[in-house]
Design an enzyme around this catalytic site. Sequence first.
Site, short mmCIF file in Angstrom:
data_model
loop_
_atom_site.label_atom_id
_atom_site.label_comp_id
_atom_site.label_asym_id
_atom_site.label_seq_id
_atom_site.Cartn_x
_atom_site.Cartn_y
_atom_site.Cartn_z
N HIS A 1 0.81 -1.23 0.00
CA HIS A 1 0.00 0.00 0.00
C HIS A 1 0.85 1.29 0.00
CE1 HIS A 1 -2.89 3.06 1.09
NE2 HIS A 1 -2.30 3.23 2.24
N HIS B 1 3.96 6.77 5.37
CA HIS B 1 2.79 7.51 5.85
C HIS B 1 1.93 6.78 6.86
CE1 HIS B 1 0.40 5.38 2.74
NE2 HIS B 1 -0.64 5.69 3.48
N ASP B 2 1.98 5.45 6.88
CA ASP B 2 1.13 4.72 7.83
C ASP B 2 1.89 4.14 9.02
OD1 ASP B 2 -1.49 5.08 6.90
OD2 ASP B 2 -1.30 3.49 5.41
N GLU C 1 0.52 5.74 12.40
CA GLU C 1 -0.88 5.38 12.66
C GLU C 1 -1.07 3.87 12.87
OE1 GLU C 1 -3.75 7.58 10.26
OE2 GLU C 1 -4.84 5.70 10.03
N ASP C 2 -0.36 3.06 12.12
CA ASP C 2 -0.66 1.63 12.13
C ASP C 2 0.37 0.72 12.79
OD1 ASP C 2 -3.10 2.01 10.94
OD2 ASP C 2 -2.34 1.76 8.90
N ASP D 1 -3.31 8.59 -1.16
CA ASP D 1 -3.73 7.55 -0.22
C ASP D 1 -5.18 7.14 -0.47
OD1 ASP D 1 -3.48 5.87 2.03
OD2 ASP D 1 -4.16 7.43 3.41
#
Length: 186
Positions: free
Chosen positions: A33, A58-59, A62-63, A126
């Site tokens: 992704h 980018h994630d 957050e993840d 995204d």
Amino acid sequence: MNNAKIIEAIYFAGVRHKDQTRKGLGRIPYINHPIQVAKVLSDFGENDDDLIKSALLHDVIEDTTKNEKEIKELSNIILEKFGEIVLLTVLEVSDNKSLPVEERKKLQVVNTPKLSDSAKKLKIADKICNILDIKNDPPVNWSLKRKLSYLDWANKVVSGAKGVNKKLDHYFDQVYNETYSFLKKK
Ligand code: ZN
């Protein structure tokens, strides 16, 4: 382009997301992704190193973090390895996971117009990739209604991010419209 740093960002994100998969039946490794998000940006003429590194990472906040302490630790590592601009851009596109999902969704709509140009481009890429996933390998157990409501929400978020790369804006509209009619036909 500083290839070594780009490769380092791919590798770093790969290690952070190593046990995660996308939500579809395809069980696609999560790292596909952020790589796809970076590719969409690159395909539409965005080749600033910091933006591409931010897309690849980018994630990760957050993840791959569970609490404030882990967010701080990871932020320090990103700062040290990839610099302040990358860290700030990644933070700009990271939801606050301590808030309920509905609240986070509302905040994205409200806050996106205030983001930096880099974060806006990243947001659009995204959402493009998430919508493509809904079309090609949708999250398991998502009803048609849920898919359509994701599309509507993503469209609202992206409308606050448009104006920094016209071709990217146009590609979002194309993916949104194609996926919308694809879902409606089913
Ligand atoms: Zn993402």
